[in-house]
Design a protein around this motif. Structure first.
Motif, short mmCIF file in Angstrom:
data_model
loop_
_atom_site.label_atom_id
_atom_site.label_comp_id
_atom_site.label_asym_id
_atom_site.label_seq_id
_atom_site.Cartn_x
_atom_site.Cartn_y
_atom_site.Cartn_z
N PHE A 133 -1.58 -4.14 -2.28
CA PHE A 133 -2.74 -3.47 -1.36
C PHE A 133 -1.90 -2.31 -0.84
CE2 PHE A 133 -4.79 -7.61 -1.58
CZ PHE A 133 -5.99 -7.05 -2.02
N CYS A 134 -2.43 -1.18 -0.70
CA CYS A 134 -1.65 0.02 0.06
C CYS A 134 -1.32 -0.35 1.64
CB CYS A 134 -2.67 1.21 -0.10
SG CYS A 134 -1.91 2.67 0.77
N GLY A 135 0.06 -0.15 1.92
CA GLY A 135 0.18 -0.28 3.11
C GLY A 135 -0.41 0.85 3.98
N VAL A 136 -0.78 2.07 3.54
CA VAL A 136 -1.32 2.95 4.19
C VAL A 136 -2.70 2.75 4.93
CG1 VAL A 136 -1.65 5.70 4.44
CG2 VAL A 136 0.32 4.78 3.44
N CYS A 137 -3.54 2.54 3.86
CA CYS A 137 -5.04 2.34 4.02
C CYS A 137 -5.61 1.11 3.72
CB CYS A 137 -5.62 3.48 3.26
SG CYS A 137 -6.03 3.28 1.63
N GLY A 138 -4.87 0.17 3.08
CA GLY A 138 -5.26 -1.11 2.87
C GLY A 138 -6.03 -1.39 1.59
N SER A 194 -8.92 9.65 -1.62
CA SER A 194 -8.25 10.37 -0.59
C SER A 194 -7.14 9.95 0.37
CB SER A 194 -9.44 10.36 0.58
OG SER A 194 -9.64 8.94 1.20
N CYS A 195 -6.58 8.77 -0.17
CA CYS A 195 -5.20 8.38 0.34
C CYS A 195 -4.15 8.77 -0.74
CB CYS A 195 -5.10 6.87 0.41
SG CYS A 195 -3.65 6.19 0.87
N GLY A 196 -4.23 8.00 -1.91
CA GLY A 196 -3.43 8.53 -3.03
C GLY A 196 -1.86 8.06 -2.86
N LYS A 197 -1.57 7.22 -1.81
CA LYS A 197 -0.10 6.89 -1.56
C LYS A 197 0.09 6.37 -2.87
CE LYS A 197 3.76 5.96 0.91
NZ LYS A 197 4.51 6.67 1.06
N VAL A 198 1.49 6.45 -3.30
CA VAL A 198 2.12 5.89 -4.20
C VAL A 198 3.34 5.05 -4.01
CG1 VAL A 198 3.46 6.18 -6.61
CG2 VAL A 198 1.58 7.77 -5.91
N ALA A 241 0.04 2.46 -7.50
CA ALA A 241 -0.74 3.96 -6.71
C ALA A 241 -2.01 3.20 -6.02
CB ALA A 241 -1.01 4.74 -7.59
N CYS A 242 -2.15 3.76 -4.90
CA CYS A 242 -3.39 3.44 -4.10
C CYS A 242 -4.62 4.03 -4.94
CB CYS A 242 -3.33 4.13 -2.67
SG CYS A 242 -4.73 3.94 -1.77
N ALA A 243 -5.79 3.09 -4.87
CA ALA A 243 -6.74 3.36 -5.87
C ALA A 243 -7.88 4.32 -5.12
CB ALA A 243 -7.57 2.09 -6.14
#
Ligand SMILES: [Zn+2]
Length: 308
Positions: free
Chosen positions: A141-146, A164-168, A159-161
């Motif tokens: 899970f993405c540490g930025v948006c979950g 709008s976040c897109g954090k890799v 990569a975050c799915a």
């Protein structure tokens, strides 16, 4: 390419990581399952081993590899050695890995327990595979948006799915300093007994590097925090990958300028100055010191023992 002679386990990996192929989806999809492909299975931080008098790393090809690939949640491209292509397969989601017909006489084991009995190059491959699978398992899970993450670049990013976040997210390695500290005036070195040691009685002092800290500062801070000893002349010696789960051990020598030992924190139960004779006496007892050829800690100790 071999940079130097092997000194301890996990420092002898000769794999070409072939970074440029990680983004080549066409190449990956045809080659990770081709006839030259080999698969290293990992299940819940354990590595597949063929049992026997001399255990062997299970690095699988052919139908065994195909079976593992079909059941893997993630396939990670590790690299190439000649025309052999290596990947790691994550089977951690399986409740019982034997439910998928593993090769005869194989089973999942803790690599740390077996490493010195395996071929050193194979052990290095297994350590690399284990480290990357561990990273995937801990970054689902993405540490930025979950939001859930998706593996990419041959398994070298997630990569975050959520668009709008897109954090890799990329695999990380935690730097750990490990140091042999010598006495200011006598021919002695500083060794400590950590509460986590099982069997092992004394080893070099070690600790994690903190954010914003130089390696030299980390060495001095850790030695002071754990033993009250102040050091100078911090000198880098060698490194050892230690992917249990995600460290690299950075080995140093340092000279003490104080001698009074106080174990400040709760990590070290005991620390002492040892003469060469005392260290050699301990080395004769199997469990007192780290085993030779396994760890950078023993390599640092031996380097001091035999330098005269
Ligand atoms: Zn995100």
């Amino acid at each position: 390419m071999r940079l130097m002679n092997s000194r301890f386990y996990y420092d002898d990996i000769t794999l070409d990581r072939a970074h440029h192929l990680r983004t080549d989806e066409t190449w990956l999809s045809s080659n990770l399952s081709g006839s030259n492909a080999r698969v290293i299975p990992v299940w819940q931080n354990q590595s597949l081993i063929f049992a026997g008098d001399r255990p062997e790393a299970a690095i699988l090809g052919g139908t065994d590899a195909e079976n593992i690939r079909q059941h893997a949640s993630t396939l990670i491209f590790l690299g190439m050695e000649g025309d052999i292509i290596y990947s790691a397969a994550d089977l951690s989601h399986l409740e019982d890995p034997h439910s998928i017909n593993l090769p005869n006489n194989s089973g999942f084991e803790d690599l740390r327990r077996l490493a010195t009995t395996l071929d050193p190059i194979d052990a290095g491959y297994l350590a690399y595979a284990r480290a990357l699978v561990h990273w995937h398992q801990n970054h689902l899970f993405c540490g930025v948006c979950g939001t859930a993450t998706v593996a990419g670049r041959g398994g070298h990013e997630r990569a975050c799915a959520n668009q709008s976040c897109g954090k890799v997210h990329f695999p990380r390695t935690d730097p750990t300093v490990i140091m042999l500290v010598t006495h200011p005036t006598e021919e002695k070195c500083l060794l400590g007994h950590n509460k986590k040691f099982q069997g092992l009685r004394f080893s070099t002092i070690a600790g994690f590097v903190e954010p914003g800290e130089m390696l030299e500062q980390a060495v001095a801070r850790e030695v002071y925090e754990e033993t009250n000893i102040e050091v100078v002349d911090v000198e880098y010696k060698a490194s050892q990958p230690w992917p249990f789960p995600a460290s690299i051990m950075l080995g140093f020598r340092a000279h003490a300028v104080t001698t009074e030992i106080i174990c400040h924190d709760q990590e070290l139960i005991e620390a002492k100055w040892f003469s060469r004779e005392e260290v050699l006496e301990m080395a004769a007892g199997n469990e007192a010191l780290p085993p030779s050829n396994l760890s950078i800690s023993r390599w640092l100790i031996d380097g001091w023992l035999y330098e005269k």
